[in-house]
Design a protein around this motif. Structure first.
Motif, mmCIF file in Angstrom:
data_model
loop_
_atom_site.group_PDB
_atom_site.id
_atom_site.type_symbol
_atom_site.label_atom_id
_atom_site.label_comp_id
_atom_site.label_asym_id
_atom_site.label_seq_id
_atom_site.Cartn_x
_atom_site.Cartn_y
_atom_site.Cartn_z
ATOM 1 N N GLU A 417 -19.499 6.292 -5.786
ATOM 2 C CA GLU A 417 -18.967 6.297 -7.150
ATOM 3 C C GLU A 417 -18.680 7.731 -7.600
ATOM 4 O O GLU A 417 -19.418 8.661 -7.264
ATOM 5 N N ASN A 418 -17.603 7.902 -8.372
ATOM 6 C CA ASN A 418 -17.269 9.208 -8.929
ATOM 7 C C ASN A 418 -17.932 9.375 -10.293
ATOM 8 O O ASN A 418 -17.772 8.530 -11.182
ATOM 9 N N ILE A 419 -18.666 10.462 -10.449
ATOM 10 C CA ILE A 419 -19.403 10.721 -11.689
ATOM 11 C C ILE A 419 -19.072 12.126 -12.152
ATOM 12 O O ILE A 419 -19.079 13.074 -11.367
ATOM 13 N N TYR A 420 -18.794 12.282 -13.438
ATOM 14 C CA TYR A 420 -18.437 13.572 -13.986
ATOM 15 C C TYR A 420 -19.584 14.105 -14.837
ATOM 16 O O TYR A 420 -20.070 13.412 -15.737
ATOM 17 N N PRO A 421 -20.060 15.318 -14.549
ATOM 18 C CA PRO A 421 -21.259 15.838 -15.193
ATOM 19 C C PRO A 421 -21.252 15.768 -16.712
ATOM 20 O O PRO A 421 -22.268 15.460 -17.335
ATOM 21 N N ILE A 422 -20.099 16.060 -17.321
ATOM 22 C CA ILE A 422 -20.081 16.184 -18.773
ATOM 23 C C ILE A 422 -20.483 14.893 -19.478
ATOM 24 O O ILE A 422 -21.120 14.918 -20.533
ATOM 25 N N GLU A 436 -30.639 22.023 -23.862
ATOM 26 C CA GLU A 436 -29.423 22.082 -23.062
ATOM 27 C C GLU A 436 -29.639 21.315 -21.765
ATOM 28 O O GLU A 436 -30.764 21.227 -21.258
ATOM 29 N N ALA A 437 -28.552 20.777 -21.236
ATOM 30 C CA ALA A 437 -28.625 20.046 -19.968
ATOM 31 C C ALA A 437 -27.422 20.394 -19.109
ATOM 32 O O ALA A 437 -26.316 20.594 -19.618
ATOM 33 N N ALA A 438 -27.649 20.458 -17.811
ATOM 34 C CA ALA A 438 -26.560 20.618 -16.837
ATOM 35 C C ALA A 438 -26.811 19.614 -15.720
ATOM 36 O O ALA A 438 -27.932 19.499 -15.210
#
Length: 526
Positions: A417-422, A436-438
């Protein structure tokens, strides 16, 4: 419009208005005084054989000398090349080789860097603070221009005005020549898009080596406004400058807004003069959005989305209604969302439908857009048929408003699956425990990449039960209507702080490596 000519016209129009303030050196120039100082420095540069097309590099914190070096170069048709004062010796060697400046001006914070360089460079060295053997001092250079006969050289507006360098977060920094026309168009657009007006007073905190910093200065000059430089961030000093200088506009990265508003000094200061708030560089967490609205109650609150190559991509004045929305194209450009260039090569006509992810591309014929990098073979993948391929992923919602999702190469592939961090970070930062999170993809035998969250906490980590926090965050993600269950993090790293670029972007490379370069308090698997 030539930027030197624009500066002269402002000095003629509003000679007695305060234009440049440097609290560190007790400088407070009217436009008449600033122009006279710039003329003397320009004449001195000419005596030093610097003229049309020659490159003047500078590496220092924001200060009166740096701003005046910019205006002086514009008066003689020279090209201003500002470098980040945090450069390492290796980075500075690379930058000097890339741009090949004729002169390099440095302040104390960069002097040791220059001394540590192992590669020789051809530029004449000029120091602003300490004397260095074999180098001329800024003061002695400027003094050679006193009482000199001087006539400005206003080159054609299509000629280079400055050379900026990209942040280098995805490889070596790329040199980006920007013409006088580029700068003037970008500054004009900035004023319109952020509701700045004649006489605007703004904080010059963002480095002039970055597109945000130099265009803030250029816009202020066009408007005959007051540019108050702050050489380093301090919440107390920032709040004091806002109050004493009656600053009307702030254009900063989200990290600075966050740190300013989390300090006690902000709540104790009079910040009511600020009418216009703009941020850029990265997404802003919902808690910071709420704090800005509560503390400033600004007339305009804008998310500016752009790049070094094309100053404005899009702007959004719907920050509170649509978190992380970047809105609609700026007044000088057009934006499309197309199939990512990784899929069969860049094709500006392969647009995707609304609510479909794709690569964001921008009209490269905009007057704000560059013509190509210093090294031409770097243009092949980004400039195609009059379009600039940003490398950013995004989509348009049902209203047609644009959203930035992340970099093409930030995408996590987990379990196919494609997952985008934002999208994960936005949910995590909506929890009260998270400062904050990354989110990155870390190597995993089972998943290929495991969705991994790095978190700084809002409370003292010494008194936090990490397992309880992770359980709460996992439940928060499961209950979020904005996040599919398979996208939630499988591992949490708790750290003190993130390493960031000069514009506040988290450097994900450090978090993706097998051997971490950050200090970790605690690790919890889900």
């Amino acid at each position: 419009m030539n930027m030197g000519e624009a500066f002269e016209r402002t000095a003629e129009r509003t000679p007695d208005a305060v234009g440049l303030v440097d609290p560190e050196s007790d400088v407070r120039y009217t436009y008449r005084e600033w122009f006279e100082e710039s003329v003397e420095l320009a004449a001195a540069l000419q005596k030093h054989s610097i003229g049309t097309g020659d490159r003047v590099a500078a590496a220092m914190r924001n200060r009166a000398e740096l701003a005046t070096l910019y205006t002086a170069t514009q008066l003689i048709g020279a090209v201003f090349v500002p470098y980040n004062f945090r450069v390492s010796p290796e980075e500075l060697s690379y930058l000097l080789e890339s741009a090949a400046p004729d002169v390099l001006v440095v302040a104390d914070e960069v002097t040791e860097t220059v001394k540590s360089m192992t590669h020789e460079f051809d530029a004449d060295l000029i120091t602003v603070d300490s004397d260095v053997p074999g180098a001329m001092t800024y003061r002695s250079l400027r003094d050679t221009g006193r009482n000199s006969k001087f006539e400005p050289t206003y080159v054609d507006a299509t000629k280079p005005s400055l050379i900026l360098h990209t942040g280098g977060t995805t490889g070596d920094p790329k040199g980006v020549p920007r013409s006088h026309e580029n700068t003037h168009a970008a500054a004009t657009a900035h004023a319109i898009q952020n509701s700045w007006s004649l006489g605007e007073s703004t904080l010059g905190l963002m480095s002039l080596s970055h597109t945000m910093g130099i265009h803030t200065l250029a816009t202020t000059i066009l408007l005959g406004g007051k540019w108050i430089c702050q050489c380093r961030f301090s919440a107390g000093e920032t709040a004091d400058l806002i109050e004493t200088e009656e600053i009307t506009s702030l254009y900063l990265v989200p990290t600075v807004f966050h740190d300013l508003l989390q300090s006690d000094i902000a709540s104790e200061s009079d910040l009511s003069s600020v009418a216009h708030v703009t941020y850029a560089g990265s997404n802003m967490g919902p808690a910071t959005v709420r704090e800005i609205q509560a503390q400033f109650d600004p007339e305009t609150f804008v998310n500016h989305y752009g790049s070094t190559e094309v100053y404005t991509h899009a702007i959004c004045d719907l920050v509170s209604k649509k978190p992380n929305c970047v809105g609609y194209a700026g007044i000088n450009t057009t934006v499309r969302v197309v199939e990512p260039s990784d899929y069969g090569g860049p094709n500006p006509t392969a647009t995707v439908g609304r609510e479909s992810l794709g690569e964001i591309i921008v009209d490269a014929t905009s007057p704000e857009a560059f013509d190509g990098y210093l090294t031409e073979n770097r243009d092949d993948d980004v400039l195609v048929d009059g379009w600039f391929f940003t490398g950013d992923l995004g989509y348009r919602d049902e209203d047609g408003d644009l959203f930035f999702v992340g970099r093409v190469d930030d995408m996590i592939i987990s379990g196919g699956e494609n997952i985008y961090p934002i999208e994960v970070e936005t949910v995590l930062e909506g929890h009260e425990a998270v400062a904050e999170a990354a989110v990155v993809g870390r190597p995993s035998e089972r998943w290929n990449q495991a969705v991994t969250a790095f978190v700084t906490l809002a409370n003292d980590p010494e008194v936090v039960n990490y397992e309880e926090i992770v359980n709460a965050l996992d439940e928060h993600c499961r209950n979020s209507a904005d996040l599919a269950n398979f996208k939630r993090p499988r591992k949490y790293f708790f750290i003190d702080s993130f390493t960031k670029s000069n514009v506040g972007k988290i450097l994900r490379k450090e978090l993706q490596q097998r051997e971490l370069d950050v200090d970790v308090h605690h690790v919890v698997d889900v």
